[in-house]
Design an enzyme around this catalytic site. Structure first.
Site, PDB file in Angstrom:
ATOM      1  N   SER A   1       1.297  -3.552  -1.037  1.00 17.83           N
ATOM      2  CA  SER A   1       0.189  -2.614  -0.831  1.00 17.83           C
ATOM      3  C   SER A   1      -1.092  -3.236  -1.371  1.00 17.83           C
ATOM      4  O   SER A   1      -1.127  -3.803  -2.457  1.00 17.83           O
ATOM      5  CB  SER A   1       0.486  -1.268  -1.487  1.00 17.83           C
TER       6      SER A   1
ATOM      7  N   GLY B   1       1.308   5.072  -3.680  1.00 19.66           N
ATOM      8  CA  GLY B   1       2.430   4.128  -3.601  1.00 19.66           C
ATOM      9  C   GLY B   1       3.748   4.856  -3.354  1.00 19.66           C
ATOM     10  O   GLY B   1       4.597   4.376  -2.582  1.00 19.66           O
ATOM     11  N   ASP B   2       3.926   6.015  -3.983  1.00 22.72           N
ATOM     12  CA  ASP B   2       5.156   6.784  -3.783  1.00 22.72           C
ATOM     13  C   ASP B   2       5.223   7.307  -2.345  1.00 22.72           C
ATOM     14  O   ASP B   2       6.306   7.357  -1.746  1.00 22.72           O
ATOM     15  CB  ASP B   2       5.222   7.944  -4.777  1.00 22.72           C
TER      16      ASP B   2
ATOM     17  N   GLY C   1      -4.025  -1.534  -1.691  1.00 25.64           N
ATOM     18  CA  GLY C   1      -4.954  -0.447  -2.024  1.00 25.64           C
ATOM     19  C   GLY C   1      -5.647   0.050  -0.777  1.00 25.64           C
ATOM     20  O   GLY C   1      -4.998   0.279   0.252  1.00 25.64           O
TER      21      GLY C   1
ATOM     22  N   GLY D   1      -4.877  -1.279   2.961  1.00 22.54           N
ATOM     23  CA  GLY D   1      -3.625  -1.132   3.698  1.00 22.54           C
ATOM     24  C   GLY D   1      -2.493  -1.962   3.118  1.00 22.54           C
ATOM     25  O   GLY D   1      -2.336  -2.036   1.902  1.00 22.54           O
TER      26      GLY D   1
END
Lengths: 306, 306
Positions: free
Chosen positions: A216, A247-248, A218, A221
Site C-alpha cells: 500500500s 489498511g484493514d 497511502g 494506491g
C-alpha cells in the site's frame, strides 16, 4: 467463512481534545470505546461486504470482557481464546480542530506457553471451516516470534489461503513459511527489504517467500507483484481524511475478492476503492458505502512489466 | 474517623513512554492502574499517618468495578455510592527521560437527580461518625454546581469540621456556605480572587466565607490566614520532583492535625513536610516516610502581621 486472527486484540479508546499539548492537562470532550485490533477491524469490513467472518486470538481481564461485550452485538463470530492477562487498551487522542491523531498503545498481556498451546488447539478446527485466513497485527508478549510462521504453515497444510499482515521480525519470520499474500505499507516494506522503492521492494519481498505482495502506497494506491502479473492501482485522485483502518479495509477487500475468485485487477480495484472510502468516512475505521460504490469504476489498474 | 468525599472518582492510569510526540504513534512501556480522585488519595495518606478513613462519592460501570477492586485491599473503607454511568479514567503520560507528565482526564459519568439524592442519604450517617470531612475535586456532569455548598452546610449543621478542596465555580459557591478550611493553590486562588499576590488573595478568600485559608505556593511552601493568626511555612530548600499528589498530602496533613487538635504552626509544618516528601517520592502520589521525618524539624514557620 473467513477467519481473522488477532493475537493482540485491543480495547480501542478514542479521546477527542481541543489540541494535544505535551506536559499540559487536558479535559477529554468525548470518549468512544470499540473492540479493536487489526483482525477485528478486518472482520467488521468483511461482514459489511457480505461475508461471514469469525475472529480468534486472545482476550482477557476486565478490558477483554468489555471488548467481548462490545463485539457481541456485531456480526463477526467471537471465537477468542480466554487468557489470564488483560487485553491491552489503545488510545487515539484526536485534536478536534485538525483531526490529527496521537496514538498510545499498551503492550498487551503476557501470554503463557499453555495459553499459546490452547490457541493452537482452537485454531486447527477453525481453519478447517475457513475459506481463507488473515493473520493480523503485532504479537503480545510471550508469544514466540515465529508464531506467524507456524500459523502460516498450518493454514497451508490445511489448504486454506493465508494473508499475513504484520511487520518487523514476525513478518520476516512469517515470510519464510510462504504465505499466499502479504500487504505491507511502504514503511514496513522498507524495514523488511532496505529499499524505499516500492516496486523493487515488493519484488524483493516476493523472493523472500510471499506468493504475492500487495504494497500500500497511502494516497497513491497499491502495487501488486503476483504469480499472474504485476499491477499498479490508483484512485482517481489522492484522498484526504483519516487513514486509520484503511489498511484493514484493503485486507478485507483482498480476502473477500480472493474467496470470490476474482482476477487480480478486480481485487486491486476493490482494495483501492474500499481503502479510499475508509479514509473519507467521518468515523475512523468505518467506510463510506456511497463513496465506495462511486469509486469502484474510477480506480485505474495498470499492468507493469514483470 | 475522617471522611473524604470524591464525587468524581477516577481509575488513574499511568503510561510511561520514551517521549510524547504529538501526532506520532507510541508504544507504552509500562502501565500502572490505581484507584484515584483527590479524596481517595487523601484517604490513603491519612491511613499512612495512622488515621482511620472512609471514602465516599460515586463509582459505576466496569471502570468503577476495577476501582473498587483495587481499593478493597487498601486501608480506607469503601463507602462509595453505585451509579449507572461509568467512572472516568484519567491518563498520566509520563516521558521516561524527563518525568514530564501530560494529563488526559475523561469528564466522568452523568449523575442523575436520583443518584445525587442517594448520595445525600448516604452522606448524613457517615457525617455523624466523622471527626472531620474533606470535600475533594471536580464535580461529575449532572451534579448541581452548588453541591459543595450543600455538603458544607450539612457538615456544619452536624458540627463536623469541613475542608473544601476544589476550584472554579464549585469553590466559589462552596465558600458561601462557610467551610472551616480551603486549600487552594496559587492558580485557583488567582481565579477566585483576581489577585496573584498569595497573601492578599488568601485574605480575600477568607472574607468570601472560609474560616481559614491555606494557600499552597508549590516549592515555596504555604501561607495560612486563620482566625488565630497568619503564617508562612517554608521547606528548608525548594523541592524538585513529581508534584502529583503533593496537594492531596497537604490536605491529609491539615485534616489529621486538625483532628489531633494541634496548633496552627504544627499543622503547617506537617503539611509542608508531607507535601515535600510526596514530591521527593519516586512513585507519584506516595510519600517518602524517611524524608518526611527528616523534613519535619527543618520546616520554618514565620508569623506574619494580620
Amino acid at each position: 467463512m473467513i477467519l481473522t486472527v488477532t493475537l493482540n486484540t485491543a480495547l480501542d479508546l478514542t479521546y477527542r481534545v481541543p489540541e494535544l499539548v505535551p506536559h499540559a492537562s487536558h479535559r477529554v470532550d468525548e470518549v468512544t470505546e470499540r473492540p479493536g485490533g487489526k483482525g477485528l477491524n478486518v472482520a467488521r469490513v468483511l461482514t459489511a461486504l457480505g461475508h461471514e467472518s469469525v475472529v480468534t486470538g486472545f482476550a482477557g481481564g476486565r478490558t477483554g470482557a468489555v471488548l467481548r461485550e462490545l463485539l457481541a452485538p456485531l456480526a463477526p463470530v467471537d471465537a477468542l481464546v480466554p487468557v489470564a492477562g488483560s487485553t491491552r487498551r489503545t488510545i487515539a487522542v484526536v485534536d478536534a480542530a485538525t483531526g490529527d491523531t496521537t496514538q498510545l498503545n499498551e503492550p498487551g498481556p503476557q501470554i503463557t506457553a499453555a495459553e499459546w498451546e490452547a490457541f493452537l488447539t482452537a485454531y486447527e478446527p477453525l481453519l478447517r471451516q475457513a475459506d481463507a485466513v488473515a493473520l493480523c497485527g503485532s504479537l503480545p508478549p510471550g508469544v514466540p516470534v515465529g508464531a506467524y510462521a507456524d500459523l502460516v504453515r498450518r493454514a497451508r497444510a490445511a489448504g486454506v489461503p493465508v494473508l499475513l499482515d504484520t511487520s518487523g521480525e514476525p513478518l520476516r519470520r512469517g515470510l519464510a513459511a510462504r504465505p499466499d499474500l502479504i500487504k505491507p505499507n511502504a514503511d514496513e516494506l522498507a524495514r523488511l527489504t532496505g529499499s524505499r522503492e516500492p516496486l523493487r521492494a515488493a519484488r524483493d519481498a516476493r523472493r523472500r517467500g510471499a506468493h504475492a505482495v500487495v504494497a500500500s502506497l497511502g494516497p497513491e494506491g497499491l502495487v501488486a507483484v503476483t504469480p499472474d502479473g504485476t499491477w499498479q492501482a490508483t484512485p482517481p485522485s489522492p484522498v484526504r481524511g483519516n487513514p486509520t483502518g484503511a489498511g484493514d479495509s484493503a485486507v478485507a477487500a483482498l480476502l473477500s475478492s480472493l474467496v470470490e475468485n476474482l482476477p487480480w485487477p478486480s481485487r486491486l480495484t476493490r482494495a483501492v476503492a474500499l481503502s479510499a472510502a475508509t479514509v473519507l468516512a467521518p468515523v475512523a475505521g468505518e467506510f463510506d458505502a456511497g463513496a465506495y460504490e462511486a469509486l469502484l469504476p474510477q480506480v485505474r489498474v495498470e499492468s507493469l512489466p514483470a
